[in-house]
Design a protein around this motif. Sequence first.
Motif, PDB file in Angstrom:
ATOM      1  N   SER A  20       0.828  -1.210   0.000  1.00 29.15           N
ATOM      2  CA  SER A  20       0.000   0.000   0.000  1.00 29.15           C
ATOM      3  C   SER A  20       0.861   1.259   0.000  1.00 29.15           C
ATOM      4  O   SER A  20       0.584   2.207  -0.739  1.00 29.15           O
ATOM      5  CB  SER A  20      -0.926   0.011   1.218  1.00 29.15           C
ATOM      6  N   GLU A  21       1.884   1.269   0.823  1.00 26.51           N
ATOM      7  CA  GLU A  21       2.776   2.435   0.872  1.00 26.51           C
ATOM      8  C   GLU A  21       3.461   2.663  -0.471  1.00 26.51           C
ATOM      9  O   GLU A  21       3.602   3.799  -0.921  1.00 26.51           O
ATOM     10  CB  GLU A  21       3.809   2.280   1.985  1.00 26.51           C
ATOM     11  N   ARG A  22       3.851   1.602  -1.118  1.00 31.62           N
ATOM     12  CA  ARG A  22       4.481   1.728  -2.438  1.00 31.62           C
ATOM     13  C   ARG A  22       3.494   2.251  -3.484  1.00 31.62           C
ATOM     14  O   ARG A  22       3.829   3.099  -4.305  1.00 31.62           O
ATOM     15  CB  ARG A  22       5.055   0.386  -2.878  1.00 31.62           C
ATOM     16  N   ILE A  23       2.275   1.730  -3.452  1.00 32.53           N
ATOM     17  CA  ILE A  23       1.247   2.196  -4.395  1.00 32.53           C
ATOM     18  C   ILE A  23       0.952   3.670  -4.152  1.00 32.53           C
ATOM     19  O   ILE A  23       0.900   4.477  -5.090  1.00 32.53           O
ATOM     20  CB  ILE A  23      -0.037   1.341  -4.268  1.00 32.53           C
ATOM     21  N   LEU A  24       0.778   4.053  -2.886  1.00 31.00           N
ATOM     22  CA  LEU A  24       0.490   5.446  -2.557  1.00 31.00           C
ATOM     23  C   LEU A  24       1.631   6.373  -2.970  1.00 31.00           C
ATOM     24  O   LEU A  24       1.399   7.469  -3.492  1.00 31.00           O
ATOM     25  CB  LEU A  24       0.202   5.590  -1.059  1.00 31.00           C
ATOM     26  N   THR A  25       2.856   5.945  -2.760  1.00 36.67           N
ATOM     27  CA  THR A  25       4.018   6.747  -3.164  1.00 36.67           C
ATOM     28  C   THR A  25       4.017   6.968  -4.668  1.00 36.67           C
ATOM     29  O   THR A  25       4.245   8.080  -5.148  1.00 36.67           O
ATOM     30  CB  THR A  25       5.330   6.062  -2.716  1.00 36.67           C
ATOM     31  N   LYS A  26       3.736   5.913  -5.425  1.00 43.17           N
ATOM     32  CA  LYS A  26       3.687   6.021  -6.886  1.00 43.17           C
ATOM     33  C   LYS A  26       2.564   6.961  -7.320  1.00 43.17           C
ATOM     34  O   LYS A  26       2.759   7.826  -8.183  1.00 43.17           O
ATOM     35  CB  LYS A  26       3.500   4.628  -7.509  1.00 43.17           C
ATOM     36  N   LEU A  27       1.393   6.808  -6.731  1.00 46.23           N
ATOM     37  CA  LEU A  27       0.271   7.676  -7.094  1.00 46.23           C
ATOM     38  C   LEU A  27       0.591   9.138  -6.790  1.00 46.23           C
ATOM     39  O   LEU A  27       0.343  10.017  -7.616  1.00 46.23           O
ATOM     40  CB  LEU A  27      -1.004   7.241  -6.354  1.00 46.23           C
ATOM     41  N   ARG A  28       1.152   9.401  -5.619  1.00 50.61           N
ATOM     42  CA  ARG A  28       1.521  10.782  -5.266  1.00 50.61           C
ATOM     43  C   ARG A  28       2.561  11.335  -6.233  1.00 50.61           C
ATOM     44  O   ARG A  28       2.479  12.499  -6.625  1.00 50.61           O
ATOM     45  CB  ARG A  28       2.042  10.838  -3.838  1.00 50.61           C
ATOM     46  N   SER A  29       3.513  10.509  -6.627  1.00 52.57           N
ATOM     47  CA  SER A  29       4.568  10.986  -7.538  1.00 52.57           C
ATOM     48  C   SER A  29       4.004  11.326  -8.914  1.00 52.57           C
ATOM     49  O   SER A  29       4.606  12.084  -9.660  1.00 52.57           O
ATOM     50  CB  SER A  29       5.685   9.946  -7.674  1.00 52.57           C
ATOM     51  N   GLU A  30       2.838  10.770  -9.247  1.00 55.20           N
ATOM     52  CA  GLU A  30       2.188  11.055 -10.528  1.00 55.20           C
ATOM     53  C   GLU A  30       1.143  12.162 -10.413  1.00 55.20           C
ATOM     54  O   GLU A  30       0.385  12.401 -11.342  1.00 55.20           O
ATOM     55  CB  GLU A  30       1.569   9.784 -11.091  1.00 55.20           C
TER      56      GLU A  30
END
Length: 117
Positions: A20-30
């Motif tokens: 979840s943290e990885r997915i959220l980090t990716k979404l925020r970076s986009e």
Amino acid sequence: MTAPQIGFISLGCPKALVDSERILTKLRSEGYTISPTYQDADLVVVNTCGFIDAAVEESLDSIGEALAQNGKVIVTGCLGSREAEIRARHPQVLESDRRARSRRSCSRRARTFATAA
């Protein structure tokens, strides 16, 4: 133009939390922002657990809650690979896929569904 907002819930084991943290980090970076409520989100991602019966039930209940409050839901995580089981209870789920645990896959799906009218 305002950034798309994503609602998110993480269920299950520590591995699911890391995913979840990885997915959220990716979404925020986009450029996505994380919505504090499902109602204000353009899309809700439910990162599920499918290991034991109680976890499956909690995941299915959480999917139902997200659908009731928002209507646009993507299911990721362990239960996500059991699409037939999810759709039997929640046929309106936009997409269900364990592969969405990958940051790239989930952000691609979010982009597709969050920007759809």
